[in-house]
Design a protein around this motif. Structure first.
Motif, PDB file in Angstrom:
ATOM      1  N   ARG A  55       0.844  -1.197   0.000  1.00 11.14           N
ATOM      2  CA  ARG A  55       0.000   0.000   0.000  1.00 11.14           C
ATOM      3  C   ARG A  55       0.880   1.248   0.000  1.00 11.14           C
ATOM      4  O   ARG A  55       0.612   2.204  -0.731  1.00 11.14           O
ATOM      5  CB  ARG A  55      -0.919  -0.025   1.220  1.00 11.14           C
ATOM      6  CG  ARG A  55      -1.847   1.140   1.333  1.00 11.14           C
ATOM      7  CD  ARG A  55      -2.964   1.038   0.358  1.00 11.14           C
ATOM      8  NE  ARG A  55      -3.863   2.179   0.496  1.00 11.14           N
ATOM      9  CZ  ARG A  55      -4.676   2.584  -0.441  1.00 11.14           C
ATOM     10  NH1 ARG A  55      -4.758   1.928  -1.571  1.00 11.14           N
ATOM     11  NH2 ARG A  55      -5.449   3.619  -0.261  1.00 11.14           N
ATOM     12  N   LEU A  56       1.917   1.248   0.820  1.00  9.60           N
ATOM     13  CA  LEU A  56       2.811   2.396   0.851  1.00  9.60           C
ATOM     14  C   LEU A  56       3.515   2.556  -0.488  1.00  9.60           C
ATOM     15  O   LEU A  56       3.714   3.683  -0.946  1.00  9.60           O
ATOM     16  CB  LEU A  56       3.843   2.285   1.966  1.00  9.60           C
ATOM     17  CG  LEU A  56       4.717   3.537   2.018  1.00  9.60           C
ATOM     18  CD1 LEU A  56       4.054   4.599   2.847  1.00  9.60           C
ATOM     19  CD2 LEU A  56       6.082   3.235   2.479  1.00  9.60           C
ATOM     20  N   ALA A  57       3.877   1.460  -1.131  1.00  8.46           N
ATOM     21  CA  ALA A  57       4.535   1.530  -2.432  1.00  8.46           C
ATOM     22  C   ALA A  57       3.648   2.231  -3.452  1.00  8.46           C
ATOM     23  O   ALA A  57       4.144   2.937  -4.340  1.00  8.46           O
ATOM     24  CB  ALA A  57       4.914   0.139  -2.918  1.00  8.46           C
ATOM     25  N   SER A  58       2.340   2.078  -3.323  1.00  2.00           N
ATOM     26  CA  SER A  58       1.423   2.775  -4.229  1.00  2.00           C
ATOM     27  C   SER A  58       1.548   4.285  -4.072  1.00  2.00           C
ATOM     28  O   SER A  58       1.515   5.029  -5.053  1.00  2.00           O
ATOM     29  CB  SER A  58      -0.021   2.347  -3.967  1.00  2.00           C
ATOM     30  OG  SER A  58      -0.206   1.003  -4.284  1.00  2.00           O
ATOM     31  N   TYR A  59       1.689   4.735  -2.843  1.00  2.00           N
ATOM     32  CA  TYR A  59       1.915   6.168  -2.615  1.00  2.00           C
ATOM     33  C   TYR A  59       3.318   6.564  -3.073  1.00  2.00           C
ATOM     34  O   TYR A  59       3.524   7.615  -3.666  1.00  2.00           O
ATOM     35  CB  TYR A  59       1.747   6.512  -1.130  1.00  2.00           C
ATOM     36  CG  TYR A  59       0.318   6.558  -0.664  1.00  2.00           C
ATOM     37  CD1 TYR A  59      -0.489   7.657  -0.943  1.00  2.00           C
ATOM     38  CD2 TYR A  59      -0.237   5.511   0.060  1.00  2.00           C
ATOM     39  CE1 TYR A  59      -1.800   7.705  -0.511  1.00  2.00           C
ATOM     40  CE2 TYR A  59      -1.546   5.549   0.498  1.00  2.00           C
ATOM     41  CZ  TYR A  59      -2.323   6.654   0.205  1.00  2.00           C
ATOM     42  OH  TYR A  59      -3.620   6.696   0.630  1.00  2.00           O
ATOM     43  N   TRP A  60       4.303   5.732  -2.770  1.00  3.06           N
ATOM     44  CA  TRP A  60       5.712   5.997  -3.074  1.00  3.06           C
ATOM     45  C   TRP A  60       5.924   6.213  -4.572  1.00  3.06           C
ATOM     46  O   TRP A  60       6.676   7.077  -4.988  1.00  3.06           O
ATOM     47  CB  TRP A  60       6.534   4.820  -2.572  1.00  3.06           C
ATOM     48  CG  TRP A  60       8.011   4.942  -2.678  1.00  3.06           C
ATOM     49  CD1 TRP A  60       8.778   4.602  -3.750  1.00  3.06           C
ATOM     50  CD2 TRP A  60       8.924   5.413  -1.680  1.00  3.06           C
ATOM     51  NE1 TRP A  60      10.107   4.810  -3.470  1.00  3.06           N
ATOM     52  CE2 TRP A  60      10.226   5.317  -2.206  1.00  3.06           C
ATOM     53  CE3 TRP A  60       8.751   5.891  -0.391  1.00  3.06           C
ATOM     54  CZ2 TRP A  60      11.351   5.686  -1.491  1.00  3.06           C
ATOM     55  CZ3 TRP A  60       9.876   6.262   0.313  1.00  3.06           C
ATOM     56  CH2 TRP A  60      11.158   6.157  -0.237  1.00  3.06           C
ATOM     57  N   TYR A  61       5.261   5.387  -5.383  1.00  5.86           N
ATOM     58  CA  TYR A  61       5.425   5.462  -6.835  1.00  5.86           C
ATOM     59  C   TYR A  61       4.300   6.231  -7.519  1.00  5.86           C
ATOM     60  O   TYR A  61       4.263   6.309  -8.746  1.00  5.86           O
ATOM     61  CB  TYR A  61       5.508   4.048  -7.430  1.00  5.86           C
ATOM     62  CG  TYR A  61       6.720   3.299  -6.968  1.00  5.86           C
ATOM     63  CD1 TYR A  61       8.004   3.733  -7.289  1.00  5.86           C
ATOM     64  CD2 TYR A  61       6.599   2.163  -6.183  1.00  5.86           C
ATOM     65  CE1 TYR A  61       9.118   3.047  -6.852  1.00  5.86           C
ATOM     66  CE2 TYR A  61       7.708   1.468  -5.746  1.00  5.86           C
ATOM     67  CZ  TYR A  61       8.961   1.921  -6.089  1.00  5.86           C
ATOM     68  OH  TYR A  61      10.072   1.240  -5.654  1.00  5.86           O
ATOM     69  N   ALA A  62       3.366   6.796  -6.748  1.00  7.07           N
ATOM     70  CA  ALA A  62       2.237   7.565  -7.278  1.00  7.07           C
ATOM     71  C   ALA A  62       1.512   6.781  -8.375  1.00  7.07           C
ATOM     72  O   ALA A  62       1.272   7.267  -9.470  1.00  7.07           O
ATOM     73  CB  ALA A  62       2.689   8.926  -7.793  1.00  7.07           C
ATOM     74  N   GLU A  63       1.168   5.556  -8.043  1.00  4.51           N
ATOM     75  CA  GLU A  63       0.514   4.693  -9.022  1.00  4.51           C
ATOM     76  C   GLU A  63      -0.850   5.247  -9.404  1.00  4.51           C
ATOM     77  O   GLU A  63      -1.591   5.749  -8.567  1.00  4.51           O
ATOM     78  CB  GLU A  63       0.380   3.279  -8.459  1.00  4.51           C
ATOM     79  CG  GLU A  63       1.718   2.620  -8.239  1.00  4.51           C
ATOM     80  CD  GLU A  63       1.616   1.250  -7.590  1.00  4.51           C
ATOM     81  OE1 GLU A  63       0.499   0.837  -7.210  1.00  4.51           O
ATOM     82  OE2 GLU A  63       2.663   0.597  -7.468  1.00  4.51           O
ATOM     83  N   GLU A  64      -1.170   5.136 -10.681  1.00  5.75           N
ATOM     84  CA  GLU A  64      -2.445   5.655 -11.177  1.00  5.75           C
ATOM     85  C   GLU A  64      -3.629   4.895 -10.593  1.00  5.75           C
ATOM     86  O   GLU A  64      -4.713   5.452 -10.450  1.00  5.75           O
ATOM     87  CB  GLU A  64      -2.479   5.591 -12.701  1.00  5.75           C
ATOM     88  CG  GLU A  64      -1.553   6.586 -13.352  1.00  5.75           C
ATOM     89  CD  GLU A  64      -1.650   6.562 -14.863  1.00  5.75           C
ATOM     90  OE1 GLU A  64      -2.679   6.119 -15.396  1.00  5.75           O
ATOM     91  OE2 GLU A  64      -0.686   6.997 -15.501  1.00  5.75           O
ATOM     92  N   SER A  65      -3.438   3.644 -10.257  1.00  5.60           N
ATOM     93  CA  SER A  65      -4.527   2.833  -9.722  1.00  5.60           C
ATOM     94  C   SER A  65      -4.781   3.100  -8.230  1.00  5.60           C
ATOM     95  O   SER A  65      -5.732   2.561  -7.674  1.00  5.60           O
ATOM     96  CB  SER A  65      -4.224   1.351  -9.926  1.00  5.60           C
ATOM     97  OG  SER A  65      -3.038   1.006  -9.238  1.00  5.60           O
ATOM     98  N   LEU A  66      -3.960   3.948  -7.613  1.00  5.72           N
ATOM     99  CA  LEU A  66      -4.101   4.235  -6.188  1.00  5.72           C
ATOM    100  C   LEU A  66      -5.427   4.930  -5.910  1.00  5.72           C
ATOM    101  O   LEU A  66      -5.798   5.884  -6.586  1.00  5.72           O
ATOM    102  CB  LEU A  66      -2.949   5.128  -5.710  1.00  5.72           C
ATOM    103  CG  LEU A  66      -3.043   5.646  -4.278  1.00  5.72           C
ATOM    104  CD1 LEU A  66      -2.934   4.491  -3.290  1.00  5.72           C
ATOM    105  CD2 LEU A  66      -1.971   6.673  -4.022  1.00  5.72           C
ATOM    106  N   SER A  67      -6.108   4.432  -4.923  1.00  5.50           N
ATOM    107  CA  SER A  67      -7.324   5.072  -4.436  1.00  5.50           C
ATOM    108  C   SER A  67      -7.018   5.591  -3.036  1.00  5.50           C
ATOM    109  O   SER A  67      -7.087   4.845  -2.057  1.00  5.50           O
ATOM    110  CB  SER A  67      -8.468   4.055  -4.403  1.00  5.50           C
ATOM    111  OG  SER A  67      -9.627   4.665  -3.905  1.00  5.50           O
TER     112      SER A  67
END
Length: 125
Positions: A55-67
């Motif tokens: 979950r943190l990696a989603s923020y770290w990489y600013a993933e487009e799929s992040l909600s």
């Protein structure tokens, strides 16, 4: 857009965009733990923020799929806004704890040498 949906979206306006937040997270972690690698930093941040590493990696990489979740964003921003004095104090505490662990290890090694167990310790590993 319904008024209810509009109100829900307004609470996200106070938060930075995901790419900007990702840069802030990486910058903070490099300043906080300059000698560690990014993988360690991500795991440490996940632990501090009580998130899963993925979950943190989603923020770290600013993933487009992040909600993004409001509570997570608030926790991240609170961490990023810690005063420098708090960060310095925590770094000093961590350094002191590390020094104490090293001293205990050195004492154990010295004790093993004094008891002439060095050969047994070397042979057992």
């Amino acid at each position: 857009m319904t008024p209810r949906l509009s109100n829900q979206m307004e609470k996200f306006y106070k938060f930075p965009d995901p790419p900007e937040l990702a840069v802030q997270l990486r910058t903070y972690s490099v300043q906080r733990w300059p000698t560690m690698n990014h993988e360690w930093r991500k795991n440490k941040l996940a632990s501090i923020l009580r998130m899963k590493a993925r979950r943190l990696a989603s923020y770290w990489y600013a993933e487009e799929s992040l909600s993004p979740r409001v509570d997570e964003l608030e926790a991240i921003l609170a961490l990023l806004k810690l005063p420098e004095e708090v960060i310095e104090r925590e770094n000093l505490n961590e350094l002191q704890a590390l020094k104490e662990r090293v001293a205990r290890l050195e004492a154990l090694l010295a004790q093993a040498g004094a008891l002439d167990l060095g050969e047994q310790v070397d042979g057992g590993s």
